[in-house]
Design a protein around this motif. Sequence first.
Motif, PDB file in Angstrom:
ATOM      1  N   THR A 157       0.853  -1.186   0.000  1.00 29.92           N
ATOM      2  CA  THR A 157       0.000   0.000   0.000  1.00 29.92           C
ATOM      3  C   THR A 157       0.890   1.237   0.000  1.00 29.92           C
ATOM      4  OG1 THR A 157      -0.113   0.328   2.394  1.00 29.92           O
ATOM      5  CG2 THR A 157      -1.604  -1.311   1.425  1.00 29.92           C
ATOM      6  N   ASP A 158       0.259   2.414  -0.008  1.00 28.94           N
ATOM      7  CA  ASP A 158       1.010   3.656   0.103  1.00 28.94           C
ATOM      8  C   ASP A 158       1.258   4.040   1.560  1.00 28.94           C
ATOM      9  OD1 ASP A 158       1.367   4.110  -2.602  1.00 28.94           O
ATOM     10  OD2 ASP A 158      -0.535   5.158  -2.827  1.00 28.94           O
ATOM     11  N   GLY A 159       0.877   3.159   2.482  1.00 29.77           N
ATOM     12  CA  GLY A 159       1.157   3.376   3.896  1.00 29.77           C
ATOM     13  C   GLY A 159       2.421   2.657   4.319  1.00 29.77           C
ATOM     14  N   ASP A 160       2.626   2.571   5.617  1.00 34.22           N
ATOM     15  CA  ASP A 160       3.795   1.882   6.174  1.00 34.22           C
ATOM     16  C   ASP A 160       3.448   0.416   6.377  1.00 34.22           C
ATOM     17  OD1 ASP A 160       4.922   4.384   6.235  1.00 34.22           O
ATOM     18  OD2 ASP A 160       4.595   4.699   8.379  1.00 34.22           O
ATOM     19  N   ASP A 161       3.871  -0.415   5.450  1.00 33.93           N
ATOM     20  CA  ASP A 161       3.526  -1.839   5.483  1.00 33.93           C
ATOM     21  C   ASP A 161       4.572  -2.647   6.241  1.00 33.93           C
ATOM     22  OD1 ASP A 161       1.297  -1.337   3.828  1.00 33.93           O
ATOM     23  OD2 ASP A 161       2.556  -1.450   2.049  1.00 33.93           O
ATOM     24  N   ASN A 162       4.121  -3.698   6.880  1.00 33.30           N
ATOM     25  CA  ASN A 162       5.005  -4.637   7.564  1.00 33.30           C
ATOM     26  C   ASN A 162       4.522  -6.034   7.209  1.00 33.30           C
ATOM     27  OD1 ASN A 162       6.481  -6.237   9.366  1.00 33.30           O
ATOM     28  ND2 ASN A 162       6.446  -4.673  10.966  1.00 33.30           N
ATOM     29  N   GLU A 163       5.262  -6.718   6.321  1.00 34.66           N
ATOM     30  CA  GLU A 163       4.776  -7.980   5.762  1.00 34.66           C
ATOM     31  C   GLU A 163       5.829  -9.074   5.872  1.00 34.66           C
ATOM     32  OE1 GLU A 163       1.825  -8.642   4.587  1.00 34.66           O
ATOM     33  OE2 GLU A 163       0.972  -6.622   4.607  1.00 34.66           O
ATOM     34  N   ILE A 164       5.348 -10.300   6.031  1.00 33.53           N
ATOM     35  CA  ILE A 164       6.190 -11.490   5.951  1.00 33.53           C
ATOM     36  C   ILE A 164       5.725 -12.293   4.736  1.00 33.53           C
ATOM     37  CG2 ILE A 164       6.911 -13.617   7.082  1.00 33.53           C
ATOM     38  CD1 ILE A 164       6.363 -12.263   9.764  1.00 33.53           C
TER      39      ILE A 164
END
Length: 267
Positions: A17-24
Amino acid sequence: MVLTPDFSEPLARLLGTDGDDNEIITVQQANDFPGGVLALAGDDTMNGSSVEDSILGGKGEDNLLGNDGNDSLFGNRDTDFLDGGDGDDILYGGKGTDFLDGGDGNDTLIGDAGVGIYQGGLGSDVYVFRTELAPVTQDLSFISSIVPVIPSSIELPNAIITDFNSTEDIIGLTGGMTKADLIFEDFNSLTEFGINTNLILPFLSDELALLAKTGISVQDLDPNNDGILEGTTIRMGSTNQLLGYVLNTDSAQIAALPESQFISVDF
C-alpha cells in the motif's frame, strides 16, 4: 495488512500500500508471484521467505530483509536498509544513502545516486562502484561557517566498504573499467575533512542507528577508537574522481590485489 495480487505485468506480482507496510512473505507467495513484491510508498518492512524472493521497496525509508534463498532486493528511493540474509543475494540500493548488508553467501552489492554503505558479510562478495555516478559534491558551507576547519564542500564516494576481505572479495566496476584504470591512496578522515569524527558522531544518531541494523558499530569503523577513520581511497585515474573508500585497509594492500579481484560489471 494484506498484499494485493497484480496481474497487469508479464510476471504476476504482489503490491503493498502507500502506507507503512510490515509484511512477511510466505513460500507460497514467493512461488506463485514470480514478479515479486512491490512495496509502493511508505516506510515499509518486508521480510522474505525461505526461498528466492524479489522485493522492491518503492518510495520511503524501507527495511528489506531477504532471509534464506538467493534473493534480489531493490531499495529504489530514499534511505533504505537491505539485508540479504543467507544465500547468494543481489542488493540494489537505489537513490539516496543506503545500507546494504549481504549476510552469508556470495553476494553482489550495488548502489546508485547517493552513498552506499556496504557490508558483505561471510562469503565471496562483489562490491560495485558505479563509475558513471562518481562526480558528486556535497556543499558543507552551512557547517564550515560555524566550524571553519571543515571544508566548504567535499567529494562524496559512490560507496564505502566496511568489511573488505582481501582473500576473497571482489571489486566490481561499471563502464568497462579495470584495475589499471584506478588510483589507490591512503585515506585518513582527519586529514581529509579536518575534524575528529568523535566530535561529530554525537550528532549522527539516526545514521548510527541504521549502521547498528547491519551489526556495524563505531568500534568496527574505528578499531583503535582515536576518532579517525582510515582506509583506502579508490579514484579513477583518468579524472581523479572519487569512487569510494575501503575502510580499515591500506592502499598498498588493495593495490597488490590480483586483477582477477577487479571485474567489469553490467546490469
